[in-house]
Motif scaffolding. Structure first.
Motif, PDB file in Angstrom:
ATOM      1  N   GLY A  19       4.064   6.730  -2.669  1.00 45.53           N
ATOM      2  CA  GLY A  19       3.079   5.984  -2.048  1.00 45.53           C
ATOM      3  C   GLY A  19       1.770   6.529  -1.565  1.00 45.53           C
ATOM      4  N   GLY A  20       0.876   5.914  -1.108  1.00 47.31           N
ATOM      5  CA  GLY A  20      -0.051   6.344  -0.324  1.00 47.31           C
ATOM      6  C   GLY A  20      -1.606   6.019  -0.945  1.00 47.31           C
ATOM      7  N   GLY A  21      -1.338   5.625  -2.223  1.00 49.45           N
ATOM      8  CA  GLY A  21      -2.756   5.845  -3.263  1.00 49.45           C
ATOM      9  C   GLY A  21      -3.311   4.014  -2.789  1.00 49.45           C
ATOM     10  N   LEU A  22      -4.672   3.678  -3.013  1.00 50.06           N
ATOM     11  CA  LEU A  22      -5.021   2.599  -3.195  1.00 50.06           C
ATOM     12  C   LEU A  22      -5.192   2.122  -4.571  1.00 50.06           C
ATOM     13  N   PRO A  23      -5.203   0.946  -5.009  1.00 50.05           N
ATOM     14  CA  PRO A  23      -5.419   0.610  -6.195  1.00 50.05           C
ATOM     15  C   PRO A  23      -6.710   0.958  -6.859  1.00 50.05           C
ATOM     16  N   PHE A  63       1.213  -4.047  -3.421  1.00 55.36           N
ATOM     17  CA  PHE A  63       0.797  -5.230  -3.944  1.00 55.36           C
ATOM     18  C   PHE A  63      -0.087  -5.834  -2.805  1.00 55.36           C
ATOM     19  N   GLU A  64       0.020  -5.454  -1.634  1.00 59.01           N
ATOM     20  CA  GLU A  64      -0.974  -6.111  -0.589  1.00 59.01           C
ATOM     21  C   GLU A  64      -2.433  -5.733  -0.912  1.00 59.01           C
ATOM     22  N   PRO A  65      -2.747  -4.251  -1.056  1.00 56.08           N
ATOM     23  CA  PRO A  65      -4.312  -3.883  -1.175  1.00 56.08           C
ATOM     24  C   PRO A  65      -4.483  -4.463  -2.966  1.00 56.08           C
ATOM     25  N   LEU A  66      -3.687  -4.527  -3.704  1.00 54.59           N
ATOM     26  CA  LEU A  66      -3.929  -4.657  -4.935  1.00 54.59           C
ATOM     27  C   LEU A  66      -4.400  -6.341  -5.043  1.00 54.59           C
ATOM     28  N   LEU A  67      -3.703  -7.396  -4.271  1.00 61.37           N
ATOM     29  CA  LEU A  67      -3.992  -8.666  -4.499  1.00 61.37           C
ATOM     30  C   LEU A  67      -4.860  -9.131  -3.387  1.00 61.37           C
ATOM     31  N   LEU A 105      -2.720 -13.086   1.789  1.00 59.78           N
ATOM     32  CA  LEU A 105      -3.893 -13.026   1.051  1.00 59.78           C
ATOM     33  C   LEU A 105      -5.095 -13.382   1.944  1.00 59.78           C
ATOM     34  N   ASP A 106      -6.477 -13.286   1.522  1.00 60.82           N
ATOM     35  CA  ASP A 106      -7.372 -13.371   2.201  1.00 60.82           C
ATOM     36  C   ASP A 106      -7.976 -15.025   2.302  1.00 60.82           C
ATOM     37  N   THR A 107      -6.883 -15.749   2.760  1.00 62.20           N
ATOM     38  CA  THR A 107      -7.302 -17.274   2.646  1.00 62.20           C
ATOM     39  C   THR A 107      -7.354 -17.721   3.889  1.00 62.20           C
ATOM     40  N   PRO A 108      -8.320 -17.696   4.710  1.00 62.19           N
ATOM     41  CA  PRO A 108      -8.200 -17.974   6.126  1.00 62.19           C
ATOM     42  C   PRO A 108      -8.451 -19.497   6.314  1.00 62.19           C
ATOM     43  N   ALA A 109      -8.658 -20.309   5.349  1.00 62.35           N
ATOM     44  CA  ALA A 109      -9.028 -21.581   5.504  1.00 62.35           C
ATOM     45  C   ALA A 109      -7.495 -22.443   5.160  1.00 62.35           C
ATOM     46  N   ASN A 118      -7.078  -5.769   2.741  1.00 61.65           N
ATOM     47  CA  ASN A 118      -6.122  -5.156   3.016  1.00 61.65           C
ATOM     48  C   ASN A 118      -5.782  -3.732   2.406  1.00 61.65           C
ATOM     49  N   THR A 119      -5.869  -2.705   3.292  1.00 63.95           N
ATOM     50  CA  THR A 119      -5.947  -1.427   2.550  1.00 63.95           C
ATOM     51  C   THR A 119      -4.643  -0.474   3.092  1.00 63.95           C
ATOM     52  N   THR A 120      -3.699  -1.377   3.220  1.00 63.64           N
ATOM     53  CA  THR A 120      -2.424  -0.673   3.855  1.00 63.64           C
ATOM     54  C   THR A 120      -2.115   0.399   2.686  1.00 63.64           C
ATOM     55  N   THR A 121      -1.477   1.419   3.014  1.00 62.70           N
ATOM     56  CA  THR A 121      -0.907   2.502   1.893  1.00 62.70           C
ATOM     57  C   THR A 121       0.272   2.932   2.400  1.00 62.70           C
ATOM     58  N   THR A 122       0.884   2.739   3.641  1.00 65.38           N
ATOM     59  CA  THR A 122       2.208   3.134   4.040  1.00 65.38           C
ATOM     60  C   THR A 122       3.029   1.787   4.215  1.00 65.38           C
ATOM     61  N   TRP A 123       4.245   2.101   4.065  1.00 62.94           N
ATOM     62  CA  TRP A 123       5.430   1.269   4.308  1.00 62.94           C
ATOM     63  C   TRP A 123       6.438   2.077   4.805  1.00 62.94           C
ATOM     64  N   MET A 124       6.305   2.902   5.970  1.00 65.45           N
ATOM     65  CA  MET A 124       7.110   3.790   6.234  1.00 65.45           C
ATOM     66  C   MET A 124       8.410   3.267   6.850  1.00 65.45           C
ATOM     67  N   ASP A 125       9.593   4.064   6.776  1.00 65.05           N
ATOM     68  CA  ASP A 125      10.984   3.897   7.729  1.00 65.05           C
ATOM     69  C   ASP A 125      11.146   4.970   8.541  1.00 65.05           C
ATOM     70  N   SER A 126      12.215   4.816   9.165  1.00 64.15           N
ATOM     71  CA  SER A 126      12.392   6.019  10.284  1.00 64.15           C
ATOM     72  C   SER A 126      13.754   6.184  10.870  1.00 64.15           C
ATOM     73  N   CYS A 127      14.173   7.228  11.332  1.00 58.23           N
ATOM     74  CA  CYS A 127      15.347   7.438  11.797  1.00 58.23           C
ATOM     75  C   CYS A 127      15.331   8.325  12.957  1.00 58.23           C
ATOM     76  N   ARG A 128      16.006   8.086  14.176  1.00 57.84           N
ATOM     77  CA  ARG A 128      16.030   9.083  15.217  1.00 57.84           C
ATOM     78  C   ARG A 128      17.633   9.464  15.287  1.00 57.84           C
TER      79      ARG A 128
END
Lengths: 166, 799
Positions: free
Chosen positions: B630-634, B465-469, B88-92, B473-483
């Motif tokens: 995924g991909g949308g903001l709240p 839940f990150e951008p929601l709370l 969360l945005d709790t820098p203190a 934080n405007t993260t809209t991807t939580w990708m994963d990968s394979c090679r």
């Protein structure tokens, strides 16, 4: 102090502090890292090894207590050759009696001791035998199945675990 | 489609896993097995008080002990590193690996001793003299929430990390329209996953290569990123060896503070630094504690048991620092109505700091407590309207023909057939017989009860839940990968880009690639890339890898097959669409021309002159896979698509206990499970059985309790009780398959299965058993002693 340990059929002389546990001696001095550290207070069973065929907590036993004493068997002592599996190990693979693999060496050691003395264990016997080995992944179901399967395969071979590995 | 597809070659087949062979022989590669030459060992000095000001730390006696190299304190560390990231945005609410100036929970690290051996480090840790000025402390969440309460972080100004109320739909209207209303409180005790392997890290700085090598027992999204930020070094100097086998995690193996500390010491002393927690360090100050939550629930419902609306207030005790813990109130928003047609919801999510150990992620990321609260509500409504507890669920289920189904908080559920799964469980269990069995136990003087739980496992982990709370934080991807690479000799190697802690990712990846390429999965090698050579990954959290790694592997294999087809087509003088691929052979549709696997591989690796125009030589493909849906903001009113997939489970359990001893014995446990297409049945079965065992632990045994002095009571496995084989019954699993329309093979997640419903089912069974006495238990875990006392008190009251 110097300790003479007989582990997996080989003799080793190690120099350790008197307070060194058998667990630490196996892992740090003999590099037998298949025996795992879980709780270091005798609850979880991850460090189980055989001392003269009986399962013991290597975290509750000092290396000095094994000096010129019991024959110690670790998980490394159960494999027949690199890349080969014992019947019990193979049964654990067949039934997927594990996930993360951390408690597995202790489980297999315990299962080995059970099947050495009881070729026809029922479910309750197996549950009793592994009840002092904690697993956090499996809920024990496939471990019980693996041991049942191993017992069946050993009966088909008409051999105890130690006989089957020879 | 309601049955598992039968056309798969390898998927859904009960094949052995690739991973097991090394573990059964003791040849796993765990962090504690890695000890380079010159390694120094760390032991930690814990605080003895829950709150205090640090006056001085005298290191001299410790430093004088032969073999001791250094003693690091919080002041030194804080001057050299950045605070750890907060969700969360709790820098203190600043958090370092060790206490700086102030101690905020009992067991918090105040100094780290570095020595030649762990034993010497432990000896020296006892010689560190800590002078403190104890201060007032706070343990209770309700007390911490009060505006005038003592703030654990003075600079933050209060204990409130999060206090947000969402209103999704016309809640007040539904409450006023509904015929009935009920309210209750339930509490989820502070338990956790408690892997048999504690957390460990080995960090080794090489100043000549500008590389910090890290071997760690982790399950942590963006781990290398956070280490680099905290240590103020470029991320590309951090090399996390992700081939370390992790000895269980189920969420908690976060390890940022351990790694920052070990990394700092390694850079300072230019030696490999090993920090392997002992059990005591793990339980009181490791990343060990999970949600600690009070729910106040109000339900608006009709006379026939249909639930119209729900108000839920969830007050979570995050402990002394923030971290990602508050997000565990956010993830359940994606399944806040469970499998039910609840039309509107008001949800107040509150996270407060207290002087307990900091809370970390635990299996389900807050969903299991939420499911417990929802399922308790269903049981209470059933009792109120006089309906059977199975019927009340059936009456409120989302019908199978209404998927995708949009719930009030903004998530569309992908698919499900809850009635059919329930039918199957009822058939398996023989409901009437089960009731007779319960009644026979009661007639025999036992307290016996049946528990029911129906719940969802959101899967395919996204981070909405990150951008929601946290609007910052405007993260809209939580990708994963394979090679995937095919070498010049034709063998296939796939890389995955995270650690594994027993989930069978190698097997998952090989199975899916094998399915697409029609190659025996056992011939496909799957390796864990280190973080410097990794594609993006967000680690195996949120029951996501079957969906996410599975999706990436499927797509990468498809790309590879397409390339091979293009190369073959060129040789045939045909278009790629005309090439038919089967089991390693490429042919024209008429069968007149064909090339084998090695023919095409050899062209790719050696004969540039035979490649199609524009085609790169070699055979290497990658896929970076975005979370489906995924991909949308709240939205401004707090609606967002959370996770893409929703597995369903229906639990039915019969237990009984002696009225005096009150030790529950489980006689029957049946679970119906629908996680869509199963990739490997052995793995899914293991996850489900393991999850149920974990849930039984949370329901009956496990809790990190504190005494009124702020000391943690459960500091060993003799106090914090993990279920053994004696406590876990033989569980019967009934399968169903409702494929997800959003995933490549119809798969959903199963990594949290069992755990998400077992606590609710056990609680329901205990309460059913207590019903004849007119009492209820509303707090987990339901410990034997407390239950016995409760029964005795009720008997005394009645007499």
């Amino acid at each position: 102090m110097k300790c003479q340990l007989r582990v997996n059929g080989e003799d080793h002389t190690i120099d350790v502090e008197p307070r060194t546990t058998l667990l630490d001696a196996l892992r740090d001095n003999l590099k037998l890292t298949g025996t795992h550290v879980g709780c270091e207070h005798g609850i979880c069973g991850a460090c189980t090894v055989l001392a003269d065929g009986e399962p013991v907590r290597s975290c509750l036993m000092l290396a000095a207590q094994a000096d010129a004493g019991p024959e110690i068997t670790t998980i490394e002592g159960l494999s027949t050759a690199p890349g080969e599996l014992s019947i019990i190990q193979d049964a654990f693979c067949e039934a997927h009696g594990l996930q993360c693999g951390y408690c597995t060496p202790g489980m297999i050691i315990t299962a080995s001791a059970l099947l050495e003395r009881n070729a026809t264990p029922n479910r309750d016997d197996i549950v009793d035998a592994i009840s002092a080995n904690l697993c956090r992944c499996t809920g024990y179901g496939q471990i019980v199945e693996a041991i049942e399967l191993a017992a069946e395969k050993l009966r088909q071979r008409n051999a105890s675990p130690s006989e089957a590995s020879q | 489609m309601t049955e598992a597809p039968t056309s798969f070659r390898y998927v859904s087949k009960p094949r052995r896993t690739q991973e097991d062979r090394r573990f059964v022989t003791g040849k796993g590669h765990f962090v504690a097995d890695i000890v380079p030459d010159n390694t120094l060992h760390v032991a930690l000095v814990p605080s003895q008080e829950p709150a205090a000001r640090i006056i001085s730390i005298d290191k001299s006696a410790a430093l004088a002990l032969p073999g001791v190299h250094d003693v690091i304190t919080g002041d030194e560390l804080a001057a050299a590193v950045e605070p750890m990231m907060n969700g969360l945005d709790t820098p203190a609410v600043k958090r370092y690996a060790m206490a700086v100036d102030r101690i905020r929970y009992c067991g918090e690290w105040v100094a780290a001793v570095v020595a030649d051996t762990r034993a010497i480090a432990e000896d020296a840790a006892e010689l560190v003299e800590l002078e403190t000025e104890p201060s007032d402390f706070i343990l209770d969440a309700e007390e911490a929430y009060r505006p005038d309460s003592l703030a654990v972080h003075e600079a933050h100004g209060s204990n409130i990390l999060l206090d947000r109320t969402f209103t999704w739909g016309p809640v007040e209207q539904h409450f006023s329209e509904s015929a009935r209303e009920l309210s209750f409180r339930v509490t989820w005790g502070r338990s956790s996953t408690v892997p048999i392997e504690t957390f460990g890290v080995l960090a080794s700085w090489d100043g000549w290569r500008d590389t910090l090598d890290v071997w760690a027992s982790i399950q942590m999204p963006k781990y290398a990123d956070q280490i680099a930020r905290a240590l103020r070094i470029p991320m590309n100097t951090v090399r996390v060896h992700q081939d370390v086998d992790v000895g269980g995690s189920y969420g908690v193996k976060r390890g940022i503070k351990h790694t920052v500390l070990a990394g700092y010491i390694s850079r300072k002393l230019n030696r490999p630094i090993r920090l392997i927690e002992d059990r005591l360090e793990n339980m009181r100050a490791g990343d060990a504690h999970g949600p600690d939550r009070i729910f106040d629930i109000s339900i608006a419902y009709e006379d026939d048991g249909r639930i119209r609306s729900m108000k839920m207030r969830a007050l979570d005790n995050a402990g002394a620092y923030a971290g990602r813990a508050p997000f565990q109130l956010g993830k359940p928003i994606g399944a806040i109505v469970g499998p039910y047609t609840i039309e509107s919801v008001e949800y107040q999510a509150i996270s407060v700091t207290t002087n307990k150990a900091a809370q970390e992620a635990v299996r389900g990321f807050g969903q299991a407590p939420t499911n417990y609260a929802i399922e308790t509500a269903l049981d209470r409504v059933a009792a109120a309207v006089g309906l059977d507890r199975v019927q009340i669920r059936r009456r409120n289920y989302i019908p199978s023909d209404q998927f995708p189904y949009l719930i009030p908080s903004g998530t569309s559920y992908d698919s499900g057939d809850y009635q059919t799964v329930t039918d199957k469980v009822m058939t398996q269990v023989g409901w009437d017989d089960l009731v007779r069995q319960r009644d026979a136990l009661r007639a025999d003087g036992q307290l016996a009860g049946i528990g029911i739980a129906a719940c969802l496992e959101p899967s395919g982990g996204n981070s909405s839940f990150e951008p929601l709370l946290n609007p910052a934080n405007t993260t809209t991807t939580w990708m994963d990968s394979c090679r995937i690479m095919v070498d010049g000799a034709g063998t296939v190697t796939a890389t995955i880009h995270t650690t594994s802690s027993g989930q069978g990712h190698q097997t998952l990846t090989a199975t899916i690639i094998g399915e697409v390429l029609e190659i025996d999965p056992d011939q496909i090698r799957v390796i864990h890339a280190d973080s410097q050579t990794s594609l993006p990954s967000n680690s195996p959290v949120g029951s996501r890898m079957a969906v996410m790694l599975g999706g990436a592997a499927f797509n990468a294999a498809g790309k590879l097959k397409d390339k091979l087809k293009r190369i073959a087509a060129k040789q045939f003088g045909a278009s790629p669409d005309e090439v038919v691929y089967s089991e390693g052979t490429f042919a024209t549709a008429d069968g007149d021309q064909s090339l084998g696997w090695m023919d095409v591989v050899t062209i790719a690796h050696r004969y540039f002159h035979l490649l199609p125009d524009g085609e790169q030589p070699g055979l290497e493909v990658t896929d970076v896979y975005q979370v489906p849906t995924g991909g949308g903001l709240p939205t401004e009113d707090g609606r967002v698509q959370m996770y893409p997939c929703h597995s369903f489970e229906f639990h039915c359990v019969l237990l009984s206990f002696d009225p005096i001893l009150a030790k529950p014995e489980i006689h029957r446990y049946v679970i119906g499970h629908d996680c869509g297409t199963v990739i490997n049945p052995h793995i899914v079965k293991g996850m489900t059985l393991g999850g149920i065992a974990h849930g039984i632990g949370a329901a009956l045994f496990e809790e990190f309790t504190y005494d009124d002095q702020g000391q943690m009571n459960a500091q060993t496995l003799a106090d914090y009780l993990l279920p053994s084989s004696h406590e876990i019954p033989a569980v019967e699993i009934v399968h169903h398959c409702t494929p997800s329309p959003f995933t490549v093979l119809g798969q959903k997640g199963s990594g949290e299965s069992g755990y998400l419903g077992a606590p609710a089912a056990i609680s329901g069974a205990v309460n059913d058993a207590l019903a004849p006495l007119g009492i209820t238990v509303d707090k987990l875990p339901i410990r034997t002693a407390a239950l016995s006392d409760r029964i005795a008190a009720a008997a005394n009251t009645q007499s």
